[in-house]
Design an enzyme around this catalytic site. Sequence first.
Site, short mmCIF file in Angstrom:
data_model
loop_
_atom_site.label_atom_id
_atom_site.label_comp_id
_atom_site.label_asym_id
_atom_site.label_seq_id
_atom_site.Cartn_x
_atom_site.Cartn_y
_atom_site.Cartn_z
N SER A 1 18.68 15.03 -18.97
CA SER A 1 19.86 15.66 -18.36
C SER A 1 21.04 14.72 -18.52
O SER A 1 20.87 13.54 -18.84
CB SER A 1 19.63 15.89 -16.87
OG SER A 1 19.82 14.69 -16.15
N ASP A 2 22.24 15.20 -18.33
CA ASP A 2 23.36 14.27 -18.24
C ASP A 2 23.34 13.68 -16.83
O ASP A 2 22.62 14.14 -15.95
CB ASP A 2 24.70 14.94 -18.58
CG ASP A 2 25.73 13.88 -19.01
OD1 ASP A 2 25.48 12.67 -18.81
OD2 ASP A 2 26.79 14.26 -19.55
N TRP A 3 24.13 12.66 -16.63
CA TRP A 3 24.12 11.93 -15.36
C TRP A 3 24.38 12.87 -14.18
O TRP A 3 25.49 13.38 -14.02
CB TRP A 3 25.19 10.84 -15.41
CG TRP A 3 25.34 10.05 -14.15
CD1 TRP A 3 25.86 10.49 -12.97
CD2 TRP A 3 24.98 8.68 -13.95
NE1 TRP A 3 25.85 9.49 -12.05
CE2 TRP A 3 25.31 8.37 -12.62
CE3 TRP A 3 24.42 7.69 -14.76
CZ2 TRP A 3 25.10 7.10 -12.08
CZ3 TRP A 3 24.22 6.43 -14.22
CH2 TRP A 3 24.55 6.14 -12.90
#
Length: 748
Positions: free
Chosen positions: A286-288
């Site tokens: 996932s992105d942050w």
Amino acid sequence: MKNHQLKLLSGFLLLLGIHGNLFAQYEAKIDSLLRIMTLEEKVGQMNQYNGFWEATGTSPSSGDAKVKYEHLKKGRVGAMLNVRGAENVRALQEFVVKESRLGIPLIFGLDVIHGHKTLAPIPLAEAASWDLKAIEQSARMSAIESSAVGINWTFAPMVDITRDARWGRVMEGAGEDTYLGAKIGVARVRGFQGEDLSAPNTIAATAKHFAGYGFAEAGRDYNTVDIGTSTLYNIILPPFKAAVENNVRTVMNSFNVINGIPSTANAFLQRDILKGEWGFDGFVVSDWGSGAEMIDHGFARDTVDVAVLAANAGSDMDMESYAYVRHLKRMVEEGKVDIAYVDDAVRRILRVKYELGLMDDPYRYCDPEREKELLYHPDHMATVLDVAKKSIVLLKNEKGFLPLEKHQKKIAVIGPLAADKTSPLGNWRIGSDDGTAVSVLEGLSKYTENYTYSKGPDFVVGPIEFALEAKINETDTTGFAEAIRVAGASEVVIMVLGEHGIQSGEGRSRARLDLPGLQQELLEAVYAVNPNIVLVLMNGRPLAITWADEHLPAIVEAWHLGSQSGNAIAAVLFGDYNPSGKLPMTFPRSVGQVPIYYNPYNTGRPGPKDEVFWSHYTDESNKPLYPFGYGLSYTHFEYSGIHVDASNPKAVKVQVTVKNTGKVAGEEVAQLYIRDRVASVVRPVKELKGFEKFALAPGESKTVEFVLTDAELGFYDNSGKFVVEPGEFDVMVGGSSEGGLVGKFELQ
Ligand code: BGC
């Protein structure tokens, strides 16, 4: 060959006993591991934490860090990010390997975007080189340096296509074109991952952000993305597909909502397309915190919901949302997430760990001796100087104003960026040291002593830190008078203007595309006393420098070129390097034209007409300031004799002859564009489908041949099917997306 075909083939070869198939070996080992892992340990592999303490120091006794520490001990973490340094990484790895029940090593990720200590130009600048070998070499250098500090996974390349210069992250990608962007993305993946991922100097790459992030509305970062299927299939997805076909080991999803569904919970993108149709067998991170952001998007009620939605949709590893680690086990137990999804995610993550060689030797990236030897290595400096020179684009050069004559002219150098040793490093440089760029002044000093420097007004006010926006001086005119005096007393003025290194990048969208602060005012004031100005632009995005283009004799686009910035710029200014860069993104005349790009669809009223009712602005031209693919040289290239042979529709051949008609040697990028005249889904007015960069001595010529196959002539229809339709095509070949020789052919 497609991924699933490869798998079939490798299975076949294994049956024949022809090769000792690593893939199958790993799968068997992963099967055994999965059998003995508890559900908590499986979910642990799917959790990634940010670094939180100097790993070689004492362990934390309270707060968030203490929790993470405990989780590491229990095997509830599969990867870390932002921990670096051979000793730090080793300490943490040792802790996990020794203390956790199964001792499965961590992967250590970091945003190694354009180098670690030694910095290459920002990715957008490198894209201007159109030099795939140099770009691959630059990524190779990044992998060598970052792997020496314990890193084995980079969150790069960003392969998001974008048409909006307002978006701060344009600096991180390859610009507006899918064809060029896919080629560059692949070069970067190859550079990072090398031939053998288990070698201690190669690292896993990440194609990001899947998908559509570059189409954030109004160029405002993190904003909604709403696009049609044609744009999705033909513009946004191909660079990701190319990365997958070239074995990119991870894909990062994106913060944005795309057509109503957040990417992190987008089963259509992650399961159907990426892992299904494309057969991607690495893992999705996932992105942050992009999981938890689905609560703000109004898609998930809470982090329990986040865990269910993201895991079911194929987001394999949760970066810093804490959703999997907290809730996924229970959600599996309650039947909300199928254990098969968890097993699949863990299999993918373990596969990459095997491929990186971590399961054999968890410390293979942790050699302090290598770290000492390789950071700022002279070979790396040579690599980044080479690509920095190639990234510079000559935007204007009236009457051969450039190159400057060595040791002759009395030169004024103006602008704080000329002396700056940090800004030219650009943004996204987590591991690097401030003040390590060669400044323009330092670069110039190698060619001439005959210059006077006047800083002019300060550019940035207050401290410059990564987490802060640059505060630009809008009011304090101190330094104007001195700059004007120095300019008036010189023959030539080099003005170094543009954006500070941290004015582009994540969270740095701009609503204006002019020269920030007092720079335009300064430029005009200096021009009034001495119009012999070379504008050296430093910037992380296309700028609307229309006034400069109308008034100044010479403009050099120098982006943020990294460690060797000043040396590369001086080499171009004094003619030691003949500029060869071409713009990877259109420069607008004014911000109101954005998004402006070279490959739109034709309208029903394309004009130009002498009346009102055609597609245009009443107060601005439709034309860009500088088109995609544009860039000048100190020599001149003449194109002639276009020849098209369409007798074999599977390999249409297009030939042109390019001659260097000037007095100096130079490099040219010959570009081929097509237009499919009539199709079942409307096609753009032109599309880049081939390019070649080559050097020619004065008077020398070369015949360039392009071959157009189905891959170049087809397109995705609105159901995502790739089709090649018969009919008429235009073909255009030249040194820019505008102009060039025109040919035609008919596909039977
Ligand atoms: C960015 C990603 C990056 C991640 C980890 C996010 O804010 O969007 O591109 O890889 O942070 O640093």
